[in-house]
Design a protein around this motif. Structure first.
Motif, PDB file in Angstrom:
ATOM      1  N   THR A  30       0.892  -1.167   0.000  1.00 48.70           N
ATOM      2  CA  THR A  30       0.000   0.000   0.000  1.00 48.70           C
ATOM      3  C   THR A  30       0.933   1.220   0.000  1.00 48.70           C
ATOM      4  OG1 THR A  30      -0.210   0.637   2.353  1.00 48.70           O
ATOM      5  CG2 THR A  30      -1.534  -1.263   1.628  1.00 48.70           C
ATOM      6  N   GLU A  31       0.362   2.418  -0.061  1.00 53.30           N
ATOM      7  CA  GLU A  31       1.225   3.609  -0.050  1.00 53.30           C
ATOM      8  C   GLU A  31       1.853   3.843   1.327  1.00 53.30           C
ATOM      9  OE1 GLU A  31      -1.922   3.537   0.059  1.00 53.30           O
ATOM     10  OE2 GLU A  31      -2.784   5.165   1.261  1.00 53.30           O
ATOM     11  N   TYR A  34       3.524  -2.210   3.851  1.00 53.80           N
ATOM     12  CA  TYR A  34       2.956  -3.455   3.313  1.00 53.80           C
ATOM     13  C   TYR A  34       1.985  -4.055   4.332  1.00 53.80           C
ATOM     14  CZ  TYR A  34       5.669  -3.871  -0.985  1.00 53.80           C
ATOM     15  OH  TYR A  34       6.151  -3.680  -2.253  1.00 53.80           O
ATOM     16  N   HIS A  64      -9.798  -3.199   4.525  1.00 54.64           N
ATOM     17  CA  HIS A  64      -9.451  -2.440   3.323  1.00 54.64           C
ATOM     18  C   HIS A  64     -10.451  -2.734   2.212  1.00 54.64           C
ATOM     19  CE1 HIS A  64      -5.833  -2.731   5.755  1.00 54.64           C
ATOM     20  NE2 HIS A  64      -5.284  -1.741   5.060  1.00 54.64           N
ATOM     21  N   PRO A 120      -6.798   2.254   0.274  1.00 56.83           N
ATOM     22  CA  PRO A 120      -5.422   2.674  -0.026  1.00 56.83           C
ATOM     23  C   PRO A 120      -5.330   3.533  -1.295  1.00 56.83           C
ATOM     24  CG  PRO A 120      -5.515   0.317   0.411  1.00 56.83           C
ATOM     25  CD  PRO A 120      -6.927   0.783   0.284  1.00 56.83           C
ATOM     26  N   ALA A 125      -2.848  -1.749  -5.066  1.00 55.39           N
ATOM     27  CA  ALA A 125      -3.470  -2.279  -3.842  1.00 55.39           C
ATOM     28  C   ALA A 125      -4.977  -2.358  -4.036  1.00 55.39           C
ATOM     29  CB  ALA A 125      -3.142  -1.381  -2.647  1.00 55.39           C
ATOM     30  N   ARG A 126      -5.551  -1.300  -4.603  1.00 54.59           N
ATOM     31  CA  ARG A 126      -7.014  -1.293  -4.825  1.00 54.59           C
ATOM     32  C   ARG A 126      -7.414  -2.340  -5.862  1.00 54.59           C
ATOM     33  NH1 ARG A 126      -8.245   3.984  -6.736  1.00 54.59           N
ATOM     34  NH2 ARG A 126      -6.140   4.715  -6.343  1.00 54.59           N
ATOM     35  N   CYS A 172       7.253   1.774  -0.401  1.00 56.60           N
ATOM     36  CA  CYS A 172       6.065   2.574  -0.055  1.00 56.60           C
ATOM     37  C   CYS A 172       6.404   4.063  -0.037  1.00 56.60           C
ATOM     38  CB  CYS A 172       5.543   2.161   1.315  1.00 56.60           C
ATOM     39  SG  CYS A 172       5.130   0.413   1.417  1.00 56.60           S
ATOM     40  N   SER A 178      -1.399   4.493   8.328  1.00 56.35           N
ATOM     41  CA  SER A 178      -2.471   5.471   8.153  1.00 56.35           C
ATOM     42  C   SER A 178      -2.884   6.155   9.454  1.00 56.35           C
ATOM     43  CB  SER A 178      -3.705   4.768   7.561  1.00 56.35           C
ATOM     44  OG  SER A 178      -4.180   3.789   8.463  1.00 56.35           O
TER      45      SER A 178
END
Ligand code: TXA
Ligand code: MG
Length: 330
Positions: A30-31, A34, A64, A120, A125-126, A172, A178
């Motif tokens: 993800t940004e 992981y 998610h 994300p 990831a999406r 990342c 987050s």
């Protein structure tokens, strides 16, 4: 178990989705950091996530989803406040906490009646999450208490051999986890600080509170020691380079092999053998923080992290430094 590392693409996503929908675990990028993904609808599979990480089972996982239209998969009670924050900041490094939907396994939320929802920013990831057609419960893909992984190689170091597949999309971009925000009331409450700050949120909805260390613990994860290197660690808040040099000398006199982490320019201002530049900006520091801790612990016995920013300018970073040092910030 053999752990494959595959570049994330249509083919590897298809393979990953099959593993997830048959109750398996897949690590994915993800940004922020992981994640170690599992279907949020399959309680038994979720239990394996806790086992693989060695995570206390009273610490809930974030769910998610691939797009804002999919919140119904996780909750029937997404408040106006949660929706407002998702519309403003998602896809992005924010998690909103609302009332849990019935389909989410109780193991995901550690028995709580609330659930964290995150979309994300990272497109791959999406794509992976959407391909699974079920919400993906995922903690960071590290062994519990260790610095979170920001690349596939680090995921492998921690949990290689315990899961079948790691999807790889490089390093990342955000680097810390987050911002977790309780959105059940009228006023948002930041339970875990991150790149999106309390001030950023207040700009959108008028007000925002940062849950204090002394207040009732509402985000179970915040009560644990986290993100810690294997060696000792301390930090300095906005010191002069003379103060840093004095601190290094003091620690060396105590027999420590010191590794200094700081702004790139600090390396030439102090004479120290072991220096790792974290970059120039708050964003650079967050991006390189965890990887640098893992590198530094292989070199020295004491990490000295020098933070040149104020706490208000670097809320999320200070939170992680506080956790990694156990509060040893001077
Ligand atoms: O950026 C991130 O959030 C990453 C990536 C993979 O998405 N995930 C992550 O997960 O950092 P984890 O499990 O390492 O941390 C989740 C945090 C914990 O502090 C947990 O207690 C809190 O979110 N949390 C999860 N669900 C919650 C809930 N229902 N209420 C309060 N806090 C919750
Ligand atoms: Mg974590």
């Amino acid at each position: 178990m053999n752990t494959e590392i595959l570049s994330i693409n249509e083919k590897s996503i298809e393979k990953a989705a099959k593993i997830i929908t048959s109750g398996g675990l897949v690590a994915f990028p993800t940004e922020t950091v992981y994640g170690l993904g599992v279907s949020a609808y399959r309680g038994e599979a979720v239990e394996n996530v806790f086992k693989v990480k060695g995570r206390p089972n009273d610490n809930p996982l974030i769910c998610h989803i691939g797009s804002i239209e999919d919140t119904y998969l996780v909750s029937d009670d997404v408040t106006d406040l949660a929706m407002k924050l998702l519309k403003e900041f998602a896809p992005g490094p924010i998690t909103v906490v609302v009332k849990k939907g019935d389909k989410i396994a109780k193991e995901v939320t550690a028995g709580l009646d609330t659930v964290g929802i995150r979309i994300p920013e990272l497109q791959s990831a999406r794509d992976f999450i959407s391909a699974c057609k079920e919400p993906i419960a995922a903690p960071s893909a590290n062994t519990s208490k260790r610095p979170s992984p920001t690349d596939a190689k680090t995921v492998f170091e921690d949990i290689g051999g315990k899961i079948p597949l790691i999807l790889d999309d490089g390093s990342c971009q955000v680097g810390i986890e987050s911002t977790v925000v309780d959105c059940r009331g009228q006023i948002p409450i930041v339970l875990r600080a991150g790149k999106i700050t309390c001030e950023d949120i207040a700009k959108v909805v008028g007000e925002c509170q940062l849950a204090g260390a002394t207040s009732e613990v509402r985000s179970p994860g915040v009560k644990y020691t986290h993100y810690a290197p294997k060696c000792s660690m301390m930090a300095m808040k906005m010191p002069t380079s003379k103060e840093v040099a004095e601190q290094v000398a003091l620690l060396e006199n105590q027999g420590e092999t010191v590794v200094v982490l700081g702004e790139n320019s600090l390396g030439s201002e102090i004479s120290t053998k072991n220096f790792i530049g974290l970059g120039e900006s708050v964003g650079d520091f967050m991006r390189s923080y965890y990887t640098s801790l893992r590198k530094a612990e292989t070199i020295g016995t004491m990490i000295l992290c020098v933070v040149p920013f104020s706490e208000t300018a670097a809320e999320g970073l200070y939170n992680r430094v506080e956790k990694s040092t156990g509060g040893k910030i001077i």
